[in-house]
Scaffold this active site. Structure first.
Site, PDB file in Angstrom:
ATOM      1  CD  GLU A 155      -2.836  -1.349   2.320  1.00 12.34           C
ATOM      2  OE1 GLU A 155      -2.740  -0.524   3.253  1.00 12.34           O
ATOM      3  OE2 GLU A 155      -3.649  -2.294   2.351  1.00 12.34           O
ATOM      4  CG  ASN A 200      -0.650  -6.580  -1.902  1.00  8.00           C
ATOM      5  OD1 ASN A 200      -1.221  -7.090  -2.850  1.00  8.00           O
ATOM      6  ND2 ASN A 200      -1.123  -6.615  -0.673  1.00  8.00           N
ATOM      7  CG  HIS A 240      -9.738  -5.424   0.718  1.00  6.27           C
ATOM      8  ND1 HIS A 240      -9.979  -6.608   1.390  1.00  6.27           N
ATOM      9  CD2 HIS A 240      -8.415  -5.167   0.887  1.00  6.27           C
ATOM     10  CE1 HIS A 240      -8.856  -7.041   1.945  1.00  6.27           C
ATOM     11  NE2 HIS A 240      -7.890  -6.187   1.640  1.00  6.27           N
ATOM     12  CD  GLU A 270      -4.405  -7.741   1.257  1.00  3.44           C
ATOM     13  OE1 GLU A 270      -5.245  -7.074   1.895  1.00  3.44           O
ATOM     14  OE2 GLU A 270      -3.188  -7.485   1.282  1.00  3.44           O
ATOM     15  CG  ASP A 272     -12.494  -8.890   1.594  1.00  6.47           C
ATOM     16  OD1 ASP A 272     -12.486  -7.843   0.911  1.00  6.47           O
ATOM     17  OD2 ASP A 272     -11.894  -8.966   2.683  1.00  6.47           O
TER      18      ASP A 272
END
Length: 359
Positions: A155, A200, A240, A270, A272
């Site tokens: 990030e 990432n 996300h 990641e 979701d």
């Protein structure tokens, strides 16, 4: 967080009901057997303590996953509670589980602006350079040859590049400037020359100006790193997803195409669906979440086959989402492919349609 109004429309196209999951792996299929059927490895973020205390959780991971990554354990806060101490208890336990079950383990994460122990607040610029390189050398060195890919920097792009500049503020940026990113990748590559090194980040997929600016900022960073021959091998797209926000399929595909054009691989790291603003009805919610995942993966896979697809958790029983996005109606969040009883949902069917493509 920016939100779009969501209009409930035709949600079921191409999605099976949660009661009919003919594509799902049968319970008890080993990770090795599952991997043999998969074109793209599937994996999940794991909580090691729950893995050991909840047999159903462990069984679900064995059944579905070919890769695992620790939700925690390798973050600075967990690894280095004291400046002179490295605590490898959690990652050692997770990699032992992975090895015992024919899985691989991803490393997350070596450098991040968050989850730092208190002692890092007092380090000077010269100390920051030493601590960053020392940390990477010790951690990557411990798992050299065992962890095949690492989220080296996590990030680095700011929340809103148009307002804040392209890079996120952090102790690393303050102490070392943007060169901290190059330093981290070069140190990781020197420590394990065979590891695949990943940058990432998140929030590239919505139809907002912020997402567009984040895509531009990330591409600029990747181009600069490649121009300097920095050993970055892949971009990790966290995924996300915001349940009520449509996926910018055209914008995301174009972004992935440009990243791939730089010679970089893509990982989905990641995934979701944050569902706090979705309708209460479980069936409707699950179909919307599955639709978002399908649109997201379609936009990526139409361009390039990702090296892996991982969700951030595997069961709604254990998820970070209610910490920040608790539903106002008090209902359980449902962001993941298995429900709280470890039963597969529509999202799992979608994931398997992509990971088993061509099988």
């Amino acid at each position: 967080m920016h939100r779009r109004d969501f209009v409930l429309g035709a949600l079921g196209a191409g999605l099976a009901s949660t009661g009919s999951m003919s594509l799902l792996f049968p319970v008890g299929l080993s990770a090795n057997a599952a991997a043999a059927t998969n074109t793209i490895p599937y994996g999940a973020a794991i909580r090691v303590d729950n893995l050991e205390s909840d047999p159903d959780y462990a069984a679900a991971v064995r059944t579905y996953c070919q890769q695992v990554v620790g939700e925690g354990g390798l973050k600075w806060f967990d690894l280095r509670p004291d400046r002179s101490v490295f605590n490898f208890d959690q990652p050692d336990r997770l990699i032992a589980f992975a090895d015992a079950n024919g899985m691989t383990m991803r490393g997350h994460t070596l450098v991040w602006y968050a989850a730092l122990p208190e002692w890092t607040k007092d380090i000077t610029a010269s100390e920051a350079e030493f601590e960053l390189t020392h940390h990477i050398e010790v951690v990557v060195g411990r798992y050299r040859g065992r962890i095949p890919n690492w989220d080296v920097v996590n990030e680095p792009i700011s929340e809103d590049p148009a307002k804040e500049g392209p890079l996120r503020d952090s102790i690393w940026l303050q102490a070392l400037g943007k060169g901290y990113i190059e330093l981290a990748f070069r140190t990781a590559a020197a420590t394990d020359p065979d590891a695949r090194l990943v940058l990432n980040d998140f929030n590239f997929e919505k139809t907002t100006e912020v997402c567009r600016q984040r895509r531009v900022a990330m591409l600029d960073l990747l181009k600069e790193l490649k121009d300097r021959d920095v050993p970055v091998h892949a971009l990790g797209l966290q995924g996300h997803l915001t349940g009520e926000a449509e996926i910018d399929k055209e914008g995301l595909s174009r972004f992935v195409e440009e990243v791939s054009g730089l010679g970089l691989d893509i990982y989905v790291t990641e995934l979701d669906v944050i569902d706090n603003n979705l309708p209460a009805a479980q069936g409707v919610r699950d179909q919307i979440a599955a639709l978002r995942v399908r649109d997201y993966l379609t936009a990526i896979c139409d361009v390039v086959e990702p090296k892996a697809i991982l969700t951030w958790g595997i069961s709604d029983k254990y998820t970070w989402v209610p910490i920040w996005f608790k539903r106002r109606d008090g209902l359980l969040n449902r962001p993941l492919p298995l429900d709280e009883n470890f039963q597969p949902k529509a999202m799992m069917q979608v994931l398997q349609e992509f990971t088993r493509a061509g099988s």
